[in-house]
Design an enzyme around this catalytic site. Structure first.
Site, PDB file in Angstrom:
ATOM      1  CD1 TRP A 324      -2.964   1.469   0.923  1.00 29.80           C
ATOM      2  CD2 TRP A 324      -1.360   2.429   2.143  1.00 29.80           C
ATOM      3  NE1 TRP A 324      -3.406   2.715   1.284  1.00 29.80           N
ATOM      4  CE2 TRP A 324      -2.438   3.338   2.036  1.00 29.80           C
ATOM      5  CE3 TRP A 324      -0.240   2.819   2.863  1.00 29.80           C
ATOM      6  CZ2 TRP A 324      -2.427   4.596   2.620  1.00 29.80           C
ATOM      7  CZ3 TRP A 324      -0.229   4.075   3.453  1.00 29.80           C
ATOM      8  CH2 TRP A 324      -1.313   4.942   3.328  1.00 29.80           C
ATOM      9  CG  HIS A 325       3.438   2.246   3.253  1.00 34.13           C
ATOM     10  ND1 HIS A 325       2.803   1.215   3.887  1.00 34.13           N
ATOM     11  CD2 HIS A 325       3.424   3.284   4.121  1.00 34.13           C
ATOM     12  CE1 HIS A 325       2.426   1.609   5.097  1.00 34.13           C
ATOM     13  NE2 HIS A 325       2.781   2.868   5.264  1.00 34.13           N
ATOM     14  N   GLY A 326       3.796   1.761  -1.362  1.00 36.68           N
ATOM     15  CA  GLY A 326       4.433   2.128  -2.617  1.00 36.68           C
ATOM     16  C   GLY A 326       4.700   0.925  -3.481  1.00 36.68           C
TER      17      GLY A 326
END
Lengths: 473, 352
Positions: A324-326
């Site tokens: 989700w973060h990257g």
């Protein structure tokens, strides 16, 4: 638009002024909605279309979900919402990553596949508002909530500018009811909200960007191996930088909303005082960890299907949380390591179950520091631009890599060894307290002096207006 | 009506005397800021120094885009930026150049940008600092063009507010931020590490149109002058390699050809340097290997300070930039040479 920009100061003054006018509540909500679109468009106007698309799809899907009784149709409608939201997210955020890995896979099997370059700009905050709108459709699908009856309220829920681009990720039941009745901050709320904004911006502009970022940037940007001390100092600096950056954003967002009369939930509770990793995730990015718990971990079975399945669920949830973060394997590895930590902690707790009561104060401090050190190892994966850099740093931090160079100037070292212990002591002292109780107990003149000091420091630091780290997610 | 049942908790506000707190806080903050402003003015900062950076540069770049095909643009590093007086230039030619030079930055990408801009058929004055132009890296403001192309509405508006405030408040200066000053405290540095103390500090003041001068305190304050001289030590290094010279001349030749095809022109100007800085430059990029070849192989006109007595013997307090006074002398001299030698300017003067 960044909170730490002069543009925002002007924008917020205008919004606050309009919100204070004696206008009908609907007109004030429309003002807030238009202001929220302007807030987003001030970065890149065309991407407001994505917000509209997400808003319209979830508005109609949720209403249909509420009316529809046939399970197959309901499932289809939910899939439509998820497909649109994750489709937008996938295209803009993961398209390049998927293409790059597909190319590597093709090369590995001997096929020369050369796709054209993927030059897509990542819409700021897309992961935040996508999760927020998905939560709305999921809640209606799961019959946890009814759809909003007002389109303006729903559109404002998707777009509300204080938390639009970096959270807290707010649940529909937390925010939409607040739009139902007229809200205007009391003078106490307004003052406290301004105080929170000052605290948040102080964390961001002074501590994160000016005092800690230079050390972290030098260490993570070093092209060669590093000496033990520099590798650790750079990582510790990043641990402080990312906390002050993100918690600073959240605190500012909460303050901005409060100035307008709205309540946003806490997103951080002094996470570096955590004892263990489940405790850490109850204190770090709370709105994401609870989202993942409620919409991923629990539906996967949570801890209800046996020990092995629980470990697998923890790992899956954290791997996806990392992603989700990257769009990078570094983030996947970061999430995976946190998943392993959580699984290992659960295993240890189960083994020790029934063997006496809680740990002594000394043990608690030891366990707290151990948690912080292990969290720091994960920050290396999070911050390093690639795996070779991460391995190089981890090698230096564990003493495996020999040699290496010093890169940190004395002054950056002084900043890190002053601020990080202060931050840890503050977190430890605040572990079971809230900011509100501390302010309530402090002499009023001390609160005023500290507030003036922070405001002065923000203004004379003259930050370069760097974007918040979490905007890229 | 809301979604489901209301599950939000209204945030509590500590029960303290907020009125008193706010009043005292504002009094202390205003007092501290007023003291800081006073101190910064004592140090020599000026309220009319609006600073420089990517935002200011983008304003000028947009001016060039709006000023039609016959504009004059200056690209280069800090020397041509500090050493050109735009007003004097305009007085002598009737045309005001757009100042696009950037401190510590290689001019090549900006020359290339103009070469690729089909709407531009004007004159480009390229300020040459050999060790900056003949290198592979792009330097301090390497992302200025990217910033200009992607500048958001929020950044543009923020820049206007910043500019407005800078006209009234002297303390708004990147070089005199609180943490920047802390970073520059003289502390014992670790072996082999260069810290913020050793880097370049404030050198210039900037007005509208990016008219930039050497800061007067560099002339009058021996400590700041010596520090600036010391900072140039970082520019020592090996001689520029033949490969780099070849590739830079080749790409520059291509860019000049493109501009000339559209009726434009390119002139190289080498502003003065002196003392150990000049000695270092002669060692790293000797004139015969770099400047002379550049002119010979591109066919461009070049104005070197060593070739004109009016441009030599000028005052360079920190060996690299002229004083505001001598920048006028230098500008007058090089513009005179351009009027004599550059057809593009002669034609425009005749038309005017």
């Amino acid at each position: 638009m960044l909170f730490n920009s002069l543009t925002f100061v002007v924008f917020f003054a205008v919004v606050l002024g309009l919100h204070s006018l004696p206008l009908p509540w609907r007109a004030k909500k429309l003002n807030l909605l238009i202001a929220s679109y302007l807030f987003y468009a001030a970065w890149n106007p065309p991407f407001v279309l994505l917000l509209w698309l997400s808003t319209l799809v979830d508005w109609f899907v949720a209403r249909a979900l509420h009316r529809e009784q046939r399970q197959t149709w309901r499932r289809g409608l939910l899939m439509l919402s998820i497909a649109v939201n994750l489709g937008i997210l996938g295209y803009f955020k993961y398209g390049d990553f998927l293409l790059e890995n597909w190319q590597l896979l093709m090369t590995a099997v001997g096929i020369d596949f050369r796709p054209p370059p993927w030059s897509i700009v990542l819409p700021v905050g897309i992961s935040f508002y996508t999760f927020q709108t998905m939560a709305y459709s999921l809640d209606v699908y799961l019959r946890r909530a009814e759809p909003s009856r007002s389109f303006v309220d729903f559109a404002l829920f998707v777009t509300f500018f204080p938390q639009l681009v970096a959270g807290p990720i707010v649940r529909p039941t937390q925010l939409i009811p607040q739009f139902a009745r007229p809200r205007r901050a009391t003078s106490d709320q307004l003052t406290w909200g301004l105080g929170l904004m000052t605290l948040g911006l102080f964390q961001k502009v002074v501590i994160a960007d000016s005092l800690l970022a230079p050390a972290a940037d030098k260490v993570f940007g070093a092209p060669e191996g590093l000496v033990f001390t520099d590798a650790w100092l750079g990582t510790l600096a990043f641990s402080g930088q990312i906390f002050c950056d993100f918690a600073g954003y959240s605190t500012t967002a909460i303050g901005v909303a409060l100035c307008l009369g709205f309540s946003l939930p806490d997103n951080f509770r002094f996470p570096y005082a955590a004892i263990g990793f489940s405790d850490f995730w109850r204190r770090w990015h709370i709105s994401l960890s609870t989202w993942l718990r409620d919409y991923l971990y629990v539906p996967l079975g949570g801890n209800r299907k046996g020990a092995l399945r629980t470990y697998a669920n923890l790992l899956t949830t954290m791997l996806l949380g990392g992603l989700w973060h990257g769009a990078s394997w570094n983030f996947v590895a970061w999430g995976g390591l946190h998943g392993l930590y959580l699984a290992a902690e659960r295993w240890l707790v189960r083994r020790r179950a029934g063997r006496g009561s809680g740990a002594s104060p000394v043990n608690r401090i030891f366990l707290g520091l151990l948690t912080y050190v292990l969290v720091n190892l994960t920050w290396v994966l999070f911050r390093a631009q690639d795996f070779p850099t991460a391995w190089r740093l981890l090698g230096a931090m564990t003493g495996i890599a020999e040699g290496g160079q010093a890169v940190l100037p004395t002054v950056n070292i002084l900043f890190v060894i002053t601020i990080i212990p202060l931050m840890l002591m503050t977190h430890w002292w605040m572990r079971d307290r809230s900011l509100e109780t501390v302010v309530r107990g402090a002499p009023w003149w001390l609160t005023a002096t500290l507030w003036a000091g922070m405001l002065f420091a923000i203004i004379v630091t003259q930050g370069a207006g760097d974007a918040f780290i979490y905007f890229q997610f | 009506m809301a979604t489901g049942k209301e599950s939000f908790h209204a945030r509590s506000v500590p029960a303290v005397p907020w009125g008193r707190i706010l009043t005292l806080m504002l009094c202390l903050a205003v007092l501290a800021l007023a003291t800081w402003e006073y101190r910064m003015r004592q140090i020599g900062l000026q309220a009319d120094d609006i600073g420089d950076g990517r935002g200011h540069w983008s304003v000028e770049r947009r001016k060039l885009a709006d000023s039609g095909p016959d504009a004059i643009a200056i690209v280069g590093a800090s020397r041509i930026l500090f050493d050109t007086n735009l007003e004097l230039f305009e007085e002598k030619t009737g045309m005001r150049p757009v100042q696009l030079a950037l401190p510590g930055t290689n001019a090549r990408p900006f020359l290339e940008d103009l070469a690729q801009n089909r709407d531009f058929s004007g004159l480009v004055i390229v300020g040459i600092t050999e060790v900056s132009f003949f290198r592979e890296g792009l330097g301090l403001y390497r992302d200025a063009l990217e910033y200009y192309r992607t500048e958001s509405p929020s950044q543009r508006f923020g820049h206007l507010v910043h500019r407005f405030l800078s006209r009234f408040l002297a303390f708004i200066d990147d070089n005199y931020g609180l943490i920047t000053l802390l970073e520059r405290l003289p502390v014992q540095e670790r072996s082999g590490v260069s810290g913020p103390y050793d880097q370049v500090w404030k050198l210039s003041i900037a007005e509208d149109d990016r008219q930039t001068y050497l800061w007067e305190r560099i002339e009058t304050d021996a400590f700041l002058r010596d520090h600036a001289r010391h900072a140039w030590d970082d520019f020592r290094g090996d001689p520029v390699s033949r490969e780099v010279i070849d590739s830079v001349i080749e790409s520059t030749r291509r860019d000049i050809a493109r501009i000339r095809e559209r009726g434009g022109e390119v002139v190289f100007v080498r502003p003065p340097s002196s003392g150990p800085v000049l000695t270092n430059e002669r060692l790293r990029a000797p004139r015969s290997r770099v400047w002379d070849r550049l002119l010979a192989e591109t066919g461009a006109i070049g104005i070197h300070f060593e070739d004109d007595p009016r441009m030599t013997g000028l005052d360079l307090p920190e060996w690299s930039h002229l004083t505001g006074h001598d920048a006028r002398i230098f500008t007058e001299a090089y513009v005179d040479v351009m009027i004599q030698r550059v057809d593009w300017i002669q034609q425009r003067l005749r038309e005017h």
